[in-house]
Design an enzyme around this catalytic site. Structure first.
Site, PDB file in Angstrom:
ATOM      1  N   CYS A 108     -13.335   5.210   7.901  1.00  0.00           N
ATOM      2  CA  CYS A 108     -12.908   3.912   7.373  1.00  0.00           C
ATOM      3  C   CYS A 108     -12.006   3.292   8.441  1.00  0.00           C
ATOM      4  O   CYS A 108     -10.944   3.831   8.743  1.00  0.00           O
ATOM      5  CB  CYS A 108     -12.161   4.137   6.058  1.00  0.00           C
ATOM      6  SG  CYS A 108     -11.429   2.637   5.403  1.00  0.00           S
ATOM      7  N   CYS A 119      -4.245 -10.813  -0.759  1.00  0.00           N
ATOM      8  CA  CYS A 119      -4.708 -10.302  -2.050  1.00  0.00           C
ATOM      9  C   CYS A 119      -3.513  -9.614  -2.719  1.00  0.00           C
ATOM     10  O   CYS A 119      -2.835  -8.810  -2.089  1.00  0.00           O
ATOM     11  CB  CYS A 119      -5.851  -9.305  -1.858  1.00  0.00           C
ATOM     12  SG  CYS A 119      -7.286 -10.029  -1.083  1.00  0.00           S
ATOM     13  N   CYS A 340      -7.939   3.179  -0.696  1.00  0.00           N
ATOM     14  CA  CYS A 340      -8.166   1.733  -0.580  1.00  0.00           C
ATOM     15  C   CYS A 340      -6.906   0.957  -0.914  1.00  0.00           C
ATOM     16  O   CYS A 340      -6.282   1.188  -1.951  1.00  0.00           O
ATOM     17  CB  CYS A 340      -9.219   1.264  -1.584  1.00  0.00           C
ATOM     18  SG  CYS A 340     -10.860   1.770  -1.234  1.00  0.00           S
TER      19      CYS A 340
HETATM   20  N1  SAH Z   1     -10.673  -7.363   3.774  1.00  0.00           N
HETATM   21  C1  SAH Z   1     -11.843  -6.587   3.477  1.00  0.00           C
HETATM   22  C2  SAH Z   1     -11.745  -5.195   4.017  1.00  0.00           C
HETATM   23  C3  SAH Z   1     -10.700  -4.318   3.327  1.00  0.00           C
HETATM   24  S1  SAH Z   1     -11.545  -3.234   2.318  1.00  0.00           S
HETATM   25  C4  SAH Z   1     -12.088  -6.610   1.982  1.00  0.00           C
HETATM   26  O1  SAH Z   1     -11.203  -7.019   1.246  1.00  0.00           O
HETATM   27  O2  SAH Z   1     -13.183  -6.257   1.539  1.00  0.00           O
HETATM   28  C5  SAH Z   1     -10.374  -2.602   1.296  1.00  0.00           C
HETATM   29  C6  SAH Z   1     -10.917  -2.482  -0.118  1.00  0.00           C
HETATM   30  O3  SAH Z   1      -9.902  -1.920  -0.957  1.00  0.00           O
HETATM   31  C7  SAH Z   1     -11.251  -3.834  -0.714  1.00  0.00           C
HETATM   32  O4  SAH Z   1     -12.331  -3.746  -1.570  1.00  0.00           O
HETATM   33  C8  SAH Z   1      -9.996  -4.133  -1.497  1.00  0.00           C
HETATM   34  O5  SAH Z   1     -10.209  -5.093  -2.480  1.00  0.00           O
HETATM   35  C9  SAH Z   1      -9.661  -2.778  -2.055  1.00  0.00           C
HETATM   36  N2  SAH Z   1      -8.266  -2.633  -2.433  1.00  0.00           N
HETATM   37  C10 SAH Z   1      -7.211  -3.292  -1.939  1.00  0.00           C
HETATM   38  N3  SAH Z   1      -6.084  -2.870  -2.522  1.00  0.00           N
HETATM   39  C11 SAH Z   1      -6.450  -1.902  -3.398  1.00  0.00           C
HETATM   40  C12 SAH Z   1      -5.731  -1.049  -4.278  1.00  0.00           C
HETATM   41  N4  SAH Z   1      -4.411  -1.095  -4.342  1.00  0.00           N
HETATM   42  N5  SAH Z   1      -6.434  -0.169  -5.023  1.00  0.00           N
HETATM   43  C13 SAH Z   1      -7.766  -0.073  -4.918  1.00  0.00           C
HETATM   44  N6  SAH Z   1      -8.495  -0.840  -4.083  1.00  0.00           N
HETATM   45  C14 SAH Z   1      -7.838  -1.745  -3.340  1.00  0.00           C
END
Ligand code: SAH
Length: 347
Positions: A108, A119, A340
């Site tokens: 990753c 976000c 994530c």
């Molecule tokens: N900016 C891109 C790449 C990052 S991926 C994107 O948003 O897709 C990271 C993933 O983890 C994304 O799906 C995001 O929404 C998710 N994510 C972010 N914060 C999280 C959290 N606290 N718990 C679970 N998933 C999360």
């Protein structure tokens, strides 16, 4: 620092490298050897290039730097996940994660230092965006994890996901260049279909990717399919609405025939009702897709909370009953903040 003043040799194309050697009165094929060292063999310094004469190595040292990343700190989770704090040539730090499962080892990787998207549930958002990663900095993260896969698991790296820090579609050119190197026989020779790029849904860039005929997979961090709610947790939705996203995804599917994965977290009091699940189901009808219902990884202040199992099961049932593949994904590496959205949590 010397390395900052010299040109990074990995910014040169093979042709430019050939031109350099010819201008030095040397043979063009020397470039091929060097190119193989800097990409395929991921050399970190010129002295590793043992099939070059000392004089040639000195010329390279005088003219170029190799701004290789440096794994500053490696943490191992009890579930086997490895998180790397990766130091860049200018001292900034990103994170990348190795995720082992029974039949895969996934890297990753990060695409930016920090993130500009804000976000509300994501730790990386709190860092703000500092800069884009260069193609070689992205490539190096994969190389480092590939070596760890061999070293610690005695297995090859099988998959790559752009789900680390940053928004890959806001660093499109460099991400594509990195993927080109990763998939090229002159680089790591990995299959494009083993690579997934995850985006918040920058519609203009989804269309561009479709036009460019990319061969990797697309994941979209959806998290809600009602504009009002999605905008409140993902500000990008204010300028890239769900309708525009659906149109861009239809365009993507029409051009690539690749189904999309939606990433979706169910939160207590935010999207855990049937209304939101039905909206997701409706959104899923636009193009062939599958849904990953991902576990929420708390990021300190407790504003967001994982929904009950009942709510998550309700989502899964509704989707599967209507022919949509929906899996509940447990997090990995939570104990080391490698899951994530947790990247950068403790920096
Ligand atoms: N900016 C891109 C790449 C990052 S991926 C994107 O948003 O897709 C990271 C993933 O983890 C994304 O799906 C995001 O929404 C998710 N994510 C972010 N914060 C999280 C959290 N606290 N718990 C679970 N998933 C999360």
């Amino acid at each position: 620092m010397v390395t900052l003043e010299k040109r990074d040799i990995r910014k040169l194309s093979l042709q430019e490298l050939k031109d350099f050697f010819v201008a030095q009165g040397d043979k063009a094929f020397r470039a091929q050897q060097v190119y193989e060292w800097i990409w395929k063999k991921s050399a970190k310094d010129f002295d590793q290039m043992t099939n070059l004469s000392l004089a040639t190595r000195q010329i390279l040292k005088d003219n170029f730097a190799i701004n290789h990343i440096h794994v500053d700190n490696m943490q191992r989770s009890e579930d086997g996940t490895i998180k790397n704090a990766v130091k860049l040539y200018d001292g900034l730090v990103v994170e990348s994660v190795l995720i082992p499962t029974k039949d895969r080892i996934t890297a990753c990787v990060s695409s930016q230092v920090g993130c500009s998207l804000d976000c509300k549930f994501c730790a990386t958002a709190r860092l703000k965006r500092m800069r884009n990663l260069s193609p070689d900095e992205i490539y190096d993260q994969v190389v480092a994890i590939r070596q760890q896969a061999e070293l610690f698991f005695n297995r090859p790296l099988t998959n790559i996901v752009f789900m680390g820090m940053g928004e890959p579609l806001l660093n499109y050119t460099n991400v594509i260049e990195a993927i080109d190197k990763i998939t090229s026989p002159e680089g790591l020779n990995m299959a494009s279909k083993r690579i997934t790029l995850s985006t918040v849904g920058i519609t203009k860039m989804i269309r561009k990717m479709a036009d460019d005929g990319v061969k990797f997979n697309l994941a979209v961090s959806l998290h809600d399919a009602i504009n009002k709610t999605r905008s409140s947790i993902m500000p990008i939705n204010e300028t890239n609405s769900l309708e525009e996203l659906a149109d861009a995804l239809k365009y993507w599917y029409q051009k690539t025939k690749r189904r999309v994965t939606y990433e979706y977290v169910v939160w207590k009091g935010i999207n855990d009702s049937e209304e939101h699940a039905c909206a997701l189901l409706k959104f899923c009808k636009h193009i062939p897709c599958k849904v990953n219902l991902i576990e929420y990884n708390p990021i300190d202040d407790g504003e967001f909370q994982q929904a009950s199992d009942d709510a998550i099961n309700m989502y899964q049932r509704l989707l599967t009953d209507n022919g949509i593949v929906a899996r509940i994904r447990k997090s990995r590496g939570k104990d080391i903040d490698a899951a994530c959205g947790q990247l950068a949590n403790k920096q």
